[in-house]
Design an enzyme around this catalytic site. Structure first.
Site, PDB file in Angstrom:
ATOM      1  N   SER A  31       0.847  -1.193   0.000  1.00 23.18           N
ATOM      2  CA  SER A  31       0.000   0.000   0.000  1.00 23.18           C
ATOM      3  C   SER A  31       0.879   1.238   0.000  1.00 23.18           C
ATOM      4  O   SER A  31       2.059   1.173  -0.351  1.00 23.18           O
ATOM      5  CB  SER A  31      -0.940  -0.021   1.218  1.00 23.18           C
ATOM      6  OG  SER A  31      -1.953   0.959   1.075  1.00 23.18           O
ATOM      7  N   ASN A  32       0.316   2.374   0.371  1.00 20.84           N
ATOM      8  CA  ASN A  32       1.072   3.625   0.426  1.00 20.84           C
ATOM      9  C   ASN A  32       0.551   4.477   1.579  1.00 20.84           C
ATOM     10  O   ASN A  32      -0.345   4.057   2.312  1.00 20.84           O
ATOM     11  CB  ASN A  32       0.991   4.359  -0.921  1.00 20.84           C
ATOM     12  CG  ASN A  32      -0.442   4.643  -1.323  1.00 20.84           C
ATOM     13  OD1 ASN A  32      -1.189   5.312  -0.622  1.00 20.84           O
ATOM     14  ND2 ASN A  32      -0.840   4.107  -2.476  1.00 20.84           N
TER      15      ASN A  32
END
Length: 197
Positions: A31-32
């Site tokens: 993810s980020n």
């Protein structure tokens, strides 16, 4: 934010927000750092300006806004489907979500065990939601977002042209800048114009 009064009455807007999570196995994912705050703020502003708003959100720790239809998704593939399912009914698409560019080529059905000193993870490209929307025959007015760590103007103008967007909103991100904050500054670009907000 950008909208005021009832300037968006009779308009239907779809906004994507937050990150996506691309599963490695049933426990881990890629993810980020996107918090979803920008996209949710845009949805509230559009609603307050009179628009009917559909918010397609990745996993965030924010309550869905009142009087906004919210569709919850996890992966880029799920977000792509949710956005495209509603394209025919909207006037404007604002792609604020920080969609992962890559996902694991294979997802493990069981938890990966720590047995090797190093492992390799093969990645595959995720579907490009923004580019796909902008290429539709009867596409909505399409706004993209660009989060950059350098060369903001050049990258934003490049993305505006490359993805055939009507407008792009760009901001610098990094440690203590652009992520998980309640204030922000952006540069907005469109064909023949630009504005700092």
């Amino acid at each position: 934010l950008i909208f005021s009064g009832g300037v968006m009455l009779s308009k239907k807007i779809l906004i994507s927000a937050g990150p996506t999570q691309e599963p490695i196995d049933p426990i881990r994912f890629i993810s980020n750092r996107s918090s979803g705050k920008m996209g949710y703020a845009m949805a509230i502003a559009a609603r307050d300006a009179g628009a009917k708003v559909i918010l397609v959100s990745g996993p965030v720790n924010i309550d869905p806004p009142a009087r906004v239809e919210t569709i919850l998704t996890e992966s880029a593939k799920e977000m792509f489907a949710a956005v495209h399912n509603r394209l025919a009914e909207i006037d404007v698409f604002i792609g604020v979500a920080a969609v992962a560019d890559y996902c694991p080529a294979k997802t493990g059905t069981n938890k990966l065990k720590k047995s090797e000193a190093n492992i390799s993870l093969d990645l595959a490209k995720t579907p490009d939601i923004l580019a796909s929307v902008s290429q539709q025959k009867n596409r909505p007015f399409t706004v993209g977002f660009a989060a950059e760590t350098e060369n903001l103007r050049d990258y934003a103008l490049g993305k505006l042209k490359e993805k055939n967007l009507d407008m792009i909103v760009a901001n610098l991100v990094g440690i203590n800048r652009g992520f998980e904050t309640d204030t922000n500054s952006v540069e907005v670009f469109w064909g023949g114009g630009e504005k700092a907000i």
